[in-house]
Design an enzyme around this catalytic site. Structure first.
Site, PDB file in Angstrom:
ATOM      1  N   SER A  19       0.821  -1.067  -0.127  1.00  0.00           N
ATOM      2  CA  SER A  19       0.142   0.005  -0.106  1.00  0.00           C
ATOM      3  C   SER A  19       0.851   1.273  -0.125  1.00  0.00           C
ATOM      4  CB  SER A  19      -0.616   0.072   1.250  1.00  0.00           C
ATOM      5  OG  SER A  19      -1.393   1.330   1.438  1.00  0.00           O
ATOM      6  N   TYR A  52      -2.239  -0.926  10.222  1.00  0.00           N
ATOM      7  CA  TYR A  52      -2.309  -1.227   9.078  1.00  0.00           C
ATOM      8  C   TYR A  52      -1.094  -0.732   8.341  1.00  0.00           C
ATOM      9  CZ  TYR A  52      -3.760  -1.193   3.896  1.00  0.00           C
ATOM     10  OH  TYR A  52      -3.905  -1.216   2.721  1.00  0.00           O
TER      11      TYR A  52
HETATM   12  C1  BGC Z   1      -6.199   1.582   1.513  1.00  0.00           C
HETATM   13  C2  BGC Z   1      -7.322   2.500   0.842  1.00  0.00           C
HETATM   14  C3  BGC Z   1      -7.006   3.778   0.999  1.00  0.00           C
HETATM   15  C4  BGC Z   1      -5.760   4.110   0.170  1.00  0.00           C
HETATM   16  C5  BGC Z   1      -5.062   5.566   0.329  1.00  0.00           C
HETATM   17  C6  BGC Z   1      -4.841   1.793   0.415  1.00  0.00           C
HETATM   18  O1  BGC Z   1      -3.879   1.004   1.195  1.00  0.00           O
HETATM   19  O2  BGC Z   1      -6.530   0.176   1.375  1.00  0.00           O
HETATM   20  O3  BGC Z   1      -8.443   2.249   1.643  1.00  0.00           O
HETATM   21  O4  BGC Z   1      -7.969   4.649   0.316  1.00  0.00           O
HETATM   22  O5  BGC Z   1      -4.703   3.110   0.865  1.00  0.00           O
HETATM   23  O6  BGC Z   1      -5.111   6.148   1.366  1.00  0.00           O
END
Ligand code: BGC
Length: 263
Positions: free
Chosen positions: A147, A160
């Site tokens: 991410s 996360y």
């Molecule tokens: C998340 C999304 C989020 C994006 C930007 C991703 O890793 O899963 O929910 O919108 O990051 O913040």
């Protein structure tokens, strides 16, 4: 386009929805042999729908229920791929989970759940894949769905962000260990992508406008834009790419707050 992917055996975790489902369909259309992992029964219908689509496109796909945070489950997942299609070529650790909670209120179970799925799950999947590649003396490929939050801090998502930051260094470390055997390990880091998980938040006009503020390209991404990068990284066209991260984020990681020339 990625003709070498034809007949390659690819395992995709978390393929029941979102980006994982679009990975499965993209690899299926490239005529790879796709093993779609899902965890919850409520994803079975969606998985079956993707399998049908892949078969109609001339590909092959099967589904395997497994919890990525349980080593025995993941070993069974990889073994099923090998038993069904004869080998493992590409492992995609894609399963992920997120839920906002302020850190001072975060129950330990919520911390642990996200670390278990996003980070430990990728560790278990990568370990199983490397062992299978070694068994077959194969130059396999491992991809992890990370991410933008492997580098951008994200308030209320400490678990996360920690899981994705950890995933970045785990991938880089593993690549350093296994590149010498021709095993390529890389991450794909999506930004704001519309999937069934994010559709609701991005249809809220305020959230949408706030998110677009953070994206130089001024658009929310689509899952197939992420899948295209997975096809490339898994293919021979990426044969010299080891231990790197490709951000698929419309420029989100590129300090968009400076766009107006401020600072
Ligand atoms: C998340 C999304 C989020 C994006 C930007 C991703 O890793 O899963 O929910 O919108 O990051 O913040």
């Amino acid at each position: 386009m990625f003709t070498d992917l034809k007949d390659k055996v690819v395992v995709i975790t978390g393929a029941g929805s979102g980006i994982g489902k679009s990975f499965a369909e993209a690899f299926g259309k490239a005529e790879a042999k796709v093993v779609m992992n899902y965890r919850s029964e409520h994803h079975v219908e969606d998985v079956d729908q993707s399998i049908k689509l892949i078969e109609e496109a001339g590909g092959q796909a099967i589904k395997v229920q497994a919890d990525v945070s349980v080593e025995a489950d993941v070993n069974r997942l990889v073994q099923t791929a090998v038993d069904t299609f004869g080998t493992l070529d590409i492992m995609i650790n894609n399963a992920g989970f997120e839920k906002p909670i302020p850190t001072h209120e975060m129950p330990l179970e919520e911390w642990q759940k996200v670390i278990d799925i996003n980070l430990t799950g990728a560790f278990i999947g990568s370990k199983a894949a490397v062992n299978q590649f070694f068994k077959e003396d194969k130059k396999g490929v491992i991809l992890n769905t990370s991410s933008v939050h492997d580098t951008i801090p994200w308030p209320n998502y400490a678990n996360y962000a920690a899981s994705k930051g950890g995933l970045k260094l785990m991938m880089e470390t593993m690549s350093m260990e296994y590149a010498q055997y021709g095993i390529r390990i890389n991450n794909i880091s999506p930004g704001a992508i519309v999937t069934e998980h994010t559709r609701e938040k991005f249809s809220d006009p305020t959230t949408r406008a706030e998110t677009l503020e953070m994206i130089p390209a001024k658009e929310i991404g689509e899952a197939d834009q992420v899948a295209n990068v997975a096809l490339f990284l898994a293919s021979d066209l990426a044969s010299y790419i080891h231990g790197t991260t490709i951000y698929v984020d419309g420029g989100m990681t590129n300090y968009p707050a400076f766009m107006g020339g401020k600072g």
